[in-house]
Design a protein around this motif. Structure first.
Motif: not given
Length: 283
Positions: A86-90, A128-133, A151-152
């Motif tokens: 994901l890191q390389l792609l983004v 981040q935790f609110v979004n992931i939840s 994702l983060p």
């Protein structure tokens, strides 16, 4: 220059300080390795012993089995692999857009990336935790899901700026010639930019693997299922849940957790040093 007494004295003084600092950094590592060979009584005795009186080499094999280290090391490896992809792609596509595409407001975007580097990462934990939840729009929870860890880590401002700085060094004439031959922006990215950027991509990969391997706080918050946890989080839970577990087993587990990053550095130290040179970002 070294023939001058003052310069020679300064040189050896600096060399001695650096050597002392290097030896000092090996102290905690040595204490961890030797502590895994001691009994519980010897670990906590005062004054401490420099080397185990009776080394218990079986502590390593026992820790490997009792702590289920193969499972947790495999989890850590998969988490690191997903973070790299994901890191390389983004990061690569974002850096390419900022460097080679005619993107409106790209200087403002680059400034925003720089600004995020000034903010401590712990500030992002609650949002981040609110979004992931509860992911916005689709309302899906990624708690106890590896995607909640991946994702983060998919977007990293530092890596984007490093790659952007490297992409800036690729001659524009190559890209212009490819476009004259009918190549699209995606073909230019795949066939020209990425092959010429292998050193930078290798550095980003190494940095991402090391960062993912040693990440502790975010997987601790997201992954409560023990079968999904990486090695460091699992060792933390074992130290709290199993009070009868010998402390030397936890020390042995930390030794096993330290081996992959050390091997990675020894194998790719040239690329890591080159990555330090790549951090001289340009506007």
């Amino acid at each position: 220059m070294l023939r001058r007494p003052l310069v020679r004295a300064l040189y050896w003084g600096i060399f001695s300080l650096l050597l002392l600092a290097t030896v000092t950094t090996f102290g905690p590592l040595y204490w961890m390795v030797s502590g895994a060979l001691k009994s519980n009584v010897e670990i906590f005795q005062t004054p401490p012993t420099f080397w185990p009186t009776h080394p218990q080499w079986s502590n390593y094999s026992n820790a490997w089995q009792i702590l289920q280290l193969p499972l947790y090391m495999w989890n850590s490896l998969l988490l690191a692999a997903g973070a790299v992809v994901l890191q390389l792609l983004v990061s690569a596509t974002a850096a390419y857009a900022l460097s080679k595409l005619r993107l409106r407001g790209k200087h403002a975007i680059q400034f925003a990336f720089f600004a995020t580097l000034m903010v401590p990462s712990v500030v992002y934990l609650i949002p981040q935790f609110v979004n992931i939840s509860d992911l916005p729009l689709i309302h899906v929870s990624l708690i106890n899901n590896w995607a909640g860890v991946w994702l983060p880590e998919a977007a990293n401002a530092f890596n984007i700026l490093v790659l952007k700085s490297f992409f800036d060094t690729i001659p524009g004439e190559l890209i212009d010639a490819a476009r004259l031959d009918g190549a699209s922006s995606w073909q230019v990215f795949i066939r020209i930019v990425l092959p010429l950027s292998r050193p930078a991509l290798a550095v980003i990969t190494i940095f991402t693997v090391i960062a993912s391997w040693k990440d502790f706080l975010w997987p601790l918050l997201v992954l409560s299922n023990s079968n999904l946890q990486p090695l460091l989080v699992a060792l933390y839970h074992e130290s709290g849940l199993n009070a009868n577990l010998p402390f030397s087993y936890l020390m042995a587990g930390l030794v096993f957790a330290s081996i992959p990053p050390i091997l990675l550095f020894l194998l790719f130290q040239r690329q890591i040093i080159r990555g330090v040179n790549l951090t001289g970002l340009k506007g």
